[in-house]
Design a protein around this motif. Structure first.
Motif, PDB file in Angstrom:
ATOM      1  N   VAL A 308       0.825  -1.217   0.000  1.00 30.13           N
ATOM      2  CA  VAL A 308       0.000   0.000   0.000  1.00 30.13           C
ATOM      3  C   VAL A 308       0.852   1.256   0.000  1.00 30.13           C
ATOM      4  O   VAL A 308       0.675   2.148  -0.847  1.00 30.13           O
ATOM      5  CB  VAL A 308      -0.955  -0.008   1.216  1.00 30.13           C
ATOM      6  N   LEU A 347      -7.591  -3.325  -1.729  1.00 27.75           N
ATOM      7  CA  LEU A 347      -6.577  -2.450  -1.133  1.00 27.75           C
ATOM      8  C   LEU A 347      -6.546  -1.099  -1.838  1.00 27.75           C
ATOM      9  O   LEU A 347      -6.342  -0.055  -1.199  1.00 27.75           O
ATOM     10  CB  LEU A 347      -5.208  -3.115  -1.191  1.00 27.75           C
ATOM     11  N   LYS A 351      -7.445   1.388   1.036  1.00 25.09           N
ATOM     12  CA  LYS A 351      -6.210   1.862   1.656  1.00 25.09           C
ATOM     13  C   LYS A 351      -5.461   2.886   0.800  1.00 25.09           C
ATOM     14  O   LYS A 351      -5.057   3.945   1.300  1.00 25.09           O
ATOM     15  CB  LYS A 351      -5.277   0.671   1.942  1.00 25.09           C
ATOM     16  N   VAL A 352      -5.275   2.560  -0.476  1.00 25.72           N
ATOM     17  CA  VAL A 352      -4.423   3.398  -1.316  1.00 25.72           C
ATOM     18  C   VAL A 352      -5.056   4.760  -1.579  1.00 25.72           C
ATOM     19  O   VAL A 352      -4.439   5.808  -1.333  1.00 25.72           O
ATOM     20  CB  VAL A 352      -4.094   2.685  -2.645  1.00 25.72           C
TER      21      VAL A 352
END
Length: 370
Positions: A308, A347, A351-352
């Motif tokens: 990430v 992700l 998250k990113v």
């Protein structure tokens, strides 16, 4: 920066077609559940790797299973169909989606499609313009239609029975028509300026080197000025091949393998481009010999991969190179390992992108206070 999804798609020959269609649909449904803002689907008729022959048909299959995602044609290759057929089908899809539709259009880049439809040696850009002009005229006008062009004529004058509906075209759900987007694959594209002048917005392809992707924004600004409107970075979509994993080693193993999904993707595109002497599009330096443009080179230069934090840093660096843009389109690739492919999309959304947007917001606040 918003997060979207774009797929051509691209699958190795020999894979079960029924299964890859399910996989392509699952990717879009997953994007919808994860909050991706839009998904654009490409189309090719004569290619078992790029294997969706009608993006509008594919989109229609998702209309009532998706909840919030905007679906787009990426692109309808206009020289390959009669404008009336495209106009009617696109209008129907717009109604099925109740406005969650982007109308992506292009002249078509697959040479075997051009051959099979008989336009390999014709001016497809000219055909493209004639087609969209007729489509927009049908959507804006009323029956009976009488549109005469070099390549197509569209008329219902002889057969109109208005009270019975015969000879009358369906108009789109969105007024005056769905937003129009065009995909751009060449540096310093004059097509970007021409599209912008007409109010259309661009998608920069994921297989363009960052130094050349950066040339699209100035051309877009030029076209907007010609059209009498202000260019907004929020309208620029940029596609990128990205793979995110829980650790860097897994990401590199999956996305840097020349025999893997990303390796096959770029091998396929490179093979097709080299066959017509057009490898320059993949070079960061035009002085490079064609022999130096290898799959390994493309994976290293064009694919963002890692954990990430690593992917966040690479996206921010990419944005520094090409400039501000509104939507990052995550490019779909074959699901060699479905668990990892799904995890990457998760992700990316969870998250990113929050970290990317936090960094962009922090930089903007710092600049404002400087």
């Amino acid at each position: 920066m918003k997060l979207g999804f774009f797929t051509m798609p691209m699958h190795p020959p020999g894979r079960d077609y029924t299964q890859t269609l399910k996989e392509d649909r699952e990717a879009v449904l997953l994007a919808d559940r994860l909050g991706y803002c839009e998904a654009l689907i490409g189309e090719h008729v004569t290619d078992v790797c790029e294997s969706i022959p009608s993006c509008l048909t594919f989109i229609a299959s998702l209309a009532h299973e998706t909840k919030q995602i905007v679906l787009g044609s990426g692109t309808v290759n206009l020289p390959n169909s009669h404008p009336a057929h495209v106009a009617a089908t696109a209008a129907m899809v717009d109604h099925m989606l109740e406005g969650r539709f982007l109308f992506g259009i292009g002249p078509g880049g697959l040479r075997s499609d051009q051959e099979v439809f008989g336009n390999l040696d014709l001016d497809r850009n000219e055909m493209f313009v004639e087609s969209i002009d007729q489509i927009l005229a049908m959507w804006a006008g009323d029956a009976p239609y009488n549109l005469k062009g070099k390549y197509w004529s569209t008329s219902t004058e002889k057969t109109l029975i208005r009270e019975a509906g015969q000879g009358v075209m369906v108009k789109p759900y969105q007024k005056p028509h769905p937003p129009i987007v065009v995909t751009v694959v060449v540096p310093h594209s004059k097509g970007v300026a021409a599209a912008a002048a007409r109010g259309w917005t661009p998608i920069t392809a994921n297989f363009l080197q960052p130094v050349w992707a950066a040339t699209h924004w100035p051309m877009y600004v030029k076209g907007c000025q010609q059209g009498g409107r202000k260019a907004d970075p929020a309208d620029w979509r940029v596609c990128k091949s990205i793979f995110v994993a829980d650790d860097d080693a897994t990401a590199r193993r999956y996305a840097r393998d020349v025999k893997g999904a990303y390796g096959f993707y770029y091998w396929n595109l490179l093979t097709k481009r080299k066959s017509r002497g057009q490898a320059d599009i993949y070079k960061h330096d035009l002085q490079m010999p064609d022999a130096a443009v290898t799959v390994e080179y493309l994976l290293d230069r064009l694919v963002i991969c890692g954990s990430v934090n690593s992917v966040v840093d690479q996206i921010l660096a990419f944005r520094e190179t090409i400039g501000d843009f509104g939507t990052l389109l995550y490019a779909g690739h074959d699901w060699v390992e479905p668990r990892l492919a799904r995890r990457s999309m998760e992700l990316m959304a969870e998250k990113v992108m929050p970290a990317v947007n936090a960094a962009i917001g922090g930089a903007r606040r710092a600049a404002a206070n400087a």
